[in-house]
Design an enzyme around this catalytic site. Structure first.
Site: not given
Ligand code: 856
Length: 297
Positions: A168-169, A193, A214, A246
């Site tokens: 994700s991030m 992300w 996702d 996701h």
């Molecule tokens: C688990 C990245 C707007 O962005 C989001 O809502 C969002 C939510 C979660 C994540 C992420 O890294 O999830 C990984 O925590 C963006």
């Protein structure tokens, strides 16, 4: 199901065939299996099979220990996993970041899984669980520097053969790290992300893994544009997992692990024995779609 997009399937040129012939002739002259093994000084472990890549552990026994945030700078500490063997020389290394608000524990199955194929792995904690992808990218690089220069396992590592991954991030962070440090040998963003959709400067061999359903980092707004923005001249692949959301990296996922390990072995260890597992096509039920610059040879 969308159709796959095979690219560069004609990469085996006449020059390549001639070169292959010359190399084959050289192998006949050189003769011994030992001379052939020396062809790739970074090859580690036995010849891979579908079973060895799909098993919960690879061929190397591993150990692990935790690193306190108080003992490092630039990232938040974490857990190091390493093959216990010192008889095959040094190993490549991989730093992995969790996602927004998550800890390394959310991905920790990946530590021994990847290390057991012959890598030193550091699963990082971030300075803050709210850090954004650019920060996570810098922290992945700080963790690799720590691993190579100061960690207790530094003598087990080949500092020229390093890779990054993340969820994700953290996956967005692995793109940032690969963009900032082209000497990295591989990147594996998992459900990445990032608000930055253009990675045209990226040169590091990158396997992006996305989940079909996702809704947090939709493949249409994240993985697919990231993949498409990487130049075709770079080694790249996009694996979309059928029906996944996701959070597929947070529990044992065999298709993901198989492709990730094969990618790391191919590009961190230069191990062409793993090419047979890349470019799987959408044939397996678990795979919704696969795009890449096959054949990676
Ligand atoms: C688990 C990245 C707007 O962005 C989001 O809502 C969002 C939510 C979660 C994540 C992420 O890294 O999830 C990984 O925590 C963006």
């Amino acid at each position: 199901m969308r159709s796959p997009t095979p690219i560069r399937s004609t990469a085996r040129t006449l020059a390549g065939l001639v070169l292959t012939g010359i190399l084959a002739a050289g192998a006949v002259v050189a003769g011994s299996p030992a001379a052939q093994a020396a062809d790739n000084p970074y090859e580690r472990g036995p010849a891979p099979t579908n079973a060895s890549l799909e098993a919960s552990r690879g061929p190397f026994a591993t150990s692990s220990y935790s690193v306190s945030s108080l003992s490092v700078t630039g990232f938040g500490g974490g857990t190091i996993y390493y093959p216990t063997s010192t008889s095959e020389g040094t190993f490549g290394a991989v730093a992995i970041s969790p996602g927004y608000t998550a800890r390394w524990s959310s991905l920790s199955w990946l530590g021994p899984r990847i290390a057991s194929h012959g890598f030193v792995v550091i699963g990082i904690e971030t300075n803050s669980i709210f850090d954004q992808p650019d920060s996570r990218g810098r922290q992945l690089l700080a963790a690799l520097d720590y691993l190579v220069d100061r960690s207790s396992v530094r003598t087990r590592i080949d500092g020229a053969r390093l890779a990054v991954a993340g969820h994700s991030m953290g996956g967005g962070g692995s793109l940032e790290a690969a963009s900032d440090r082209p000497s990295l040998q591989a990147a594996v963003p998992l459900a990445p992300w990032n608000l930055d959709k253009s990675w045209s400067e990226l040169r590091v061999p990158t396997l992006i893994v996305g989940g079909e359903y996702d809704s947090i980092a939709s493949v249409s707004s994240h993985s697919e544009p990231f993949y498409n923005s990487i130049p075709a001249s770079a080694e790249k692949a996009y694996l979309e997992l059928n029906g996944e959301d996701h959070f597929f990296p947070q529990t044992t996922n065999t298709p993901m692990a198989k492709q990730a390990v094969a990618w790391l072995k191919r590009f961190v260890d230069n191990d062409t024995r793993y090419e047979q597992f890349l470019c799987p096509g959408p044939s397996g039920l678990a795979i919704e779609e696969y795009r890449d610059t096959c054949p990676h040879a």
